[in-house]
Motif scaffolding. Structure first.
Motif, PDB file in Angstrom:
ATOM      1  N   ASP A 172      56.410  13.659  52.187  1.00  0.00           N
ATOM      2  CA  ASP A 172      55.839  12.387  52.618  1.00  0.00           C
ATOM      3  C   ASP A 172      54.931  11.781  51.567  1.00  0.00           C
ATOM      4  O   ASP A 172      54.646  10.581  51.614  1.00  0.00           O
ATOM      5  CB  ASP A 172      55.025  12.564  53.908  1.00  0.00           C
ATOM      6  CG  ASP A 172      55.884  12.943  55.098  1.00  0.00           C
ATOM      7  OD1 ASP A 172      57.032  12.467  55.176  1.00  0.00           O
ATOM      8  OD2 ASP A 172      55.406  13.725  55.944  1.00  0.00           O
ATOM      9  N   CYS A 173      54.442  12.607  50.654  1.00  0.00           N
ATOM     10  CA  CYS A 173      53.474  12.077  49.690  1.00  0.00           C
ATOM     11  C   CYS A 173      53.956  12.213  48.252  1.00  0.00           C
ATOM     12  O   CYS A 173      53.147  12.238  47.317  1.00  0.00           O
ATOM     13  CB  CYS A 173      52.114  12.740  49.872  1.00  0.00           C
ATOM     14  SG  CYS A 173      52.152  14.528  50.023  1.00  0.00           S
ATOM     15  N   GLY A 174      55.279  12.307  48.072  1.00  0.00           N
ATOM     16  CA  GLY A 174      55.846  12.288  46.730  1.00  0.00           C
ATOM     17  C   GLY A 174      55.521  13.505  45.899  1.00  0.00           C
ATOM     18  O   GLY A 174      55.546  13.430  44.670  1.00  0.00           O
ATOM     19  N   GLN A 175      55.227  14.636  46.546  1.00  0.00           N
ATOM     20  CA  GLN A 175      54.850  15.823  45.798  1.00  0.00           C
ATOM     21  C   GLN A 175      55.948  16.890  45.813  1.00  0.00           C
ATOM     22  O   GLN A 175      55.705  18.025  45.413  1.00  0.00           O
ATOM     23  CB  GLN A 175      53.546  16.395  46.364  1.00  0.00           C
ATOM     24  CG  GLN A 175      52.359  15.467  46.169  1.00  0.00           C
ATOM     25  CD  GLN A 175      51.050  16.096  46.596  1.00  0.00           C
ATOM     26  OE1 GLN A 175      51.020  17.170  47.164  1.00  0.00           O
ATOM     27  NE2 GLN A 175      49.955  15.414  46.316  1.00  0.00           N
ATOM     28  N   ASP A 176      57.116  16.531  46.280  1.00  0.00           N
ATOM     29  CA  ASP A 176      58.211  17.493  46.339  1.00  0.00           C
ATOM     30  C   ASP A 176      59.217  17.210  45.233  1.00  0.00           C
ATOM     31  O   ASP A 176      59.220  16.130  44.631  1.00  0.00           O
ATOM     32  CB  ASP A 176      58.893  17.426  47.707  1.00  0.00           C
ATOM     33  CG  ASP A 176      59.390  18.780  48.168  1.00  0.00           C
ATOM     34  OD1 ASP A 176      59.519  19.681  47.313  1.00  0.00           O
ATOM     35  OD2 ASP A 176      59.637  18.946  49.367  1.00  0.00           O
ATOM     36  N   ASP A 177      60.063  18.201  44.965  1.00  0.00           N
ATOM     37  CA  ASP A 177      61.129  17.985  43.994  1.00  0.00           C
ATOM     38  C   ASP A 177      62.386  17.512  44.707  1.00  0.00           C
ATOM     39  O   ASP A 177      62.402  17.332  45.931  1.00  0.00           O
ATOM     40  CB  ASP A 177      61.399  19.265  43.199  1.00  0.00           C
ATOM     41  CG  ASP A 177      61.781  20.449  44.089  1.00  0.00           C
ATOM     42  OD1 ASP A 177      62.302  20.219  45.205  1.00  0.00           O
ATOM     43  OD2 ASP A 177      61.556  21.603  43.670  1.00  0.00           O
ATOM     44  N   GLY A 178      63.434  17.298  43.959  1.00  0.00           N
ATOM     45  CA  GLY A 178      64.666  16.777  44.538  1.00  0.00           C
ATOM     46  C   GLY A 178      65.333  17.705  45.514  1.00  0.00           C
ATOM     47  O   GLY A 178      66.155  17.271  46.335  1.00  0.00           O
ATOM     48  N   GLU A 179      64.978  18.967  45.463  1.00  0.00           N
ATOM     49  CA  GLU A 179      65.563  19.956  46.377  1.00  0.00           C
ATOM     50  C   GLU A 179      64.725  20.160  47.631  1.00  0.00           C
ATOM     51  O   GLU A 179      65.097  20.941  48.511  1.00  0.00           O
ATOM     52  CB  GLU A 179      65.723  21.293  45.648  1.00  0.00           C
ATOM     53  CG  GLU A 179      66.594  21.232  44.409  1.00  0.00           C
ATOM     54  CD  GLU A 179      68.009  20.793  44.726  1.00  0.00           C
ATOM     55  OE1 GLU A 179      68.551  21.258  45.749  1.00  0.00           O
ATOM     56  OE2 GLU A 179      68.575  20.005  43.960  1.00  0.00           O
ATOM     57  N   LYS A 184      60.335  22.794  52.267  1.00  0.00           N
ATOM     58  CA  LYS A 184      60.928  24.007  52.854  1.00  0.00           C
ATOM     59  C   LYS A 184      59.886  25.122  52.928  1.00  0.00           C
ATOM     60  O   LYS A 184      59.815  25.856  53.923  1.00  0.00           O
ATOM     61  CB  LYS A 184      62.134  24.449  52.031  1.00  0.00           C
ATOM     62  CG  LYS A 184      63.320  23.502  52.106  1.00  0.00           C
ATOM     63  CD  LYS A 184      64.441  23.946  51.172  1.00  0.00           C
ATOM     64  CE  LYS A 184      65.600  22.945  51.183  1.00  0.00           C
ATOM     65  NZ  LYS A 184      66.655  23.318  50.189  1.00  0.00           N
ATOM     66  N   ALA A 185      59.081  25.223  51.871  1.00  0.00           N
ATOM     67  CA  ALA A 185      58.029  26.244  51.880  1.00  0.00           C
ATOM     68  C   ALA A 185      57.009  25.960  52.980  1.00  0.00           C
ATOM     69  O   ALA A 185      56.528  26.893  53.640  1.00  0.00           O
ATOM     70  CB  ALA A 185      57.350  26.300  50.513  1.00  0.00           C
TER      71      ALA A 185
END
Length: 400
Positions: A172-179, A184-185
């Motif tokens: 939701d805050c643009g801190q994840d990668d494309g996967e 998931k964590a």
């Protein structure tokens, strides 16, 4: 403790009398005393809730008010401080949190009360904003949760698990990668906490829904399911926010009902949400949900600061009004109780500790002052005397 004893011993008789007549200032955990008759009439079990030591800033402020001969305000601050509220854990080491959790449950047992824990240590919490921090890795978080569980042991406890953990995912805050690795964590971490804490003999775990002004029922229910809500007692809503108790309890009812509908094979996309006309939503529930409330997921609400509801910023004044951040002229809400009269609504609680700041609120300006207050707001979690006094003076229902 020395400050508390000194202050209470120095209270003038008028202030002491005000304290003794305030509903939230009787013996520890007795905030429910006035609810006994109502609870019995409603057929609702009433549980005594634990009163932890208050933020030392509350006692310092009360002393200062007494010196100014503002006895009613001093009594109000003390009444607020002596009302059951959550014990927050989030920055302690595993050894520290185990020791502190064990101390709290022992003290609560002596009060014949149930403590409320707010656990706030999930990696990437608050998207690294005002309340950023948390464990560094999933493994570190799991070790921390294990320590909390050892501290609680077989004692009574209620746990609101990781505010904003599901309403504010890394994605939701643009801190994840494309996967979607971090998201998931996050789900794995929340599931681990549920599976570690809920099986404790006398612990109830509630998962995060944000609040009714944020995610729709249709959006938050899949997140709850992914987070393991089917193995938890239920959900919590409005933590640290200002929505009215009516709005919160309706949101909780809709979420509980939608979870029951999905459990029988329905699709959460079909559930009514909080923005449906209430009569239409109730008609849908009457038609589609007939699960026994005892078998449904229950909810708790945060009524610590919602006595006057949410704040609406002046139109066009701010580029980012931050309505959630130290809004002016709010009041304490309903006192904590498990006597809600609603079989799905386990308790109204003070999850956020009233009087503690939400953080540095700039509302889209360059700061450093909060433009709505003309002062620099204290850091998140620090005592905020100006806001504390507002909460006391505008409390609904009144403290006295």
């Amino acid at each position: 403790m020395r400050l508390r004893a000194t202050l209470l011993g120095a209270l003038p008789l008028a202030c002491a009398a005000a304290l003794l007549t305030a509903p939230a200032t009787a013996a520890p955990g007795a905030a429910q005393a006035g609810d006994a008759q109502a609870g019995a009439a409603a057929g609702t079990h009433r549980t005594r809730l634990y009163v932890p030591d208050a933020n030392p800033g509350a006692y310092r402020q009360a002393v200062d008010l007494l010196r100014q001969k503002k006895l009613r305000d001093a009594a109000g601050i003390l009444a607020m401080a002596r009302t059951p509220h959550a014990v927050w854990f989030g920055d302690q080491s595993p050894a520290e949190v185990e020791r502190e959790a064990a101390r709290v449950v022992r003290e609560a047992a002596r009060q014949r009360a149930v403590p409320l824990f707010a656990l706030y240590n999930v990696p990437g919490r608050d998207c690294a904003n005002y309340s950023g921090g948390g464990a560094s890795t999933t493994a570190e978080y799991q070790a921390w949760i294990d320590a909390v569980a050892r501290g609680i042991g077989g004692h009574d406890a209620m746990v609101v698990l990781e505010p904003d953990s599901l309403a504010l995912l890394p994605s939701d805050c643009g801190q994840d990668d494309g996967e979607g690795t971090k998201t998931k964590a996050r789900y794995a971490e929340v599931n681990y906490a549920v599976d570690t804490l809920e099986p404790l003999a006398r612990t109830k775990v509630y998962l995060d829904t944000g609040h009714q002004g944020w995610h729709s029922v249709n959006d938050i229910v899949p997140r709850l399911l992914e987070g393991g809500v089917e193995r938890a007692t239920g959900v919590f809503t409005n933590a640290s926010n200002y929505h009215t108790e009516d709005a919160n309890s309706w949101y909780g009812t809709l979420i509980s009902s939608c979870l029951a509908y999905v459990d029988t094979g329905g699709d959460s996309a079909d559930c009514p949400n909080q923005w449906w006309p209430r009569n239409d939503a109730q008609a849908w529930l009457d038609t589609h949900v007939d699960t026994d409330p005892a078998l449904m997921k229950h909810f708790v609400t945060d009524s610590s600061r919602n006595g006057r509801g949410t704040w609406t910023a002046p139109a066009g004044k701010y580029t980012d009004a931050q309505e959630w951040c130290n809004p002016p002229d709010r009041g304490l809400g309903a006192r904590p109780t498990t006597a809600t009269g609603d079989p799905l609504h386990d308790a109204r609680l003070w999850i956020k500790i009233p009087g503690e700041s939400d953080g540095l609120c700039l509302r889209g300006t360059d700061g450093p002052e909060d433009p709505e207050r003309g002062t620099v707001d204290p850091a998140a979690g620090a005592w905020f005397p100006q806001q504390a006094l507002e909460l006391v003076r505008f409390a609904q229902p009144p403290l006295f």
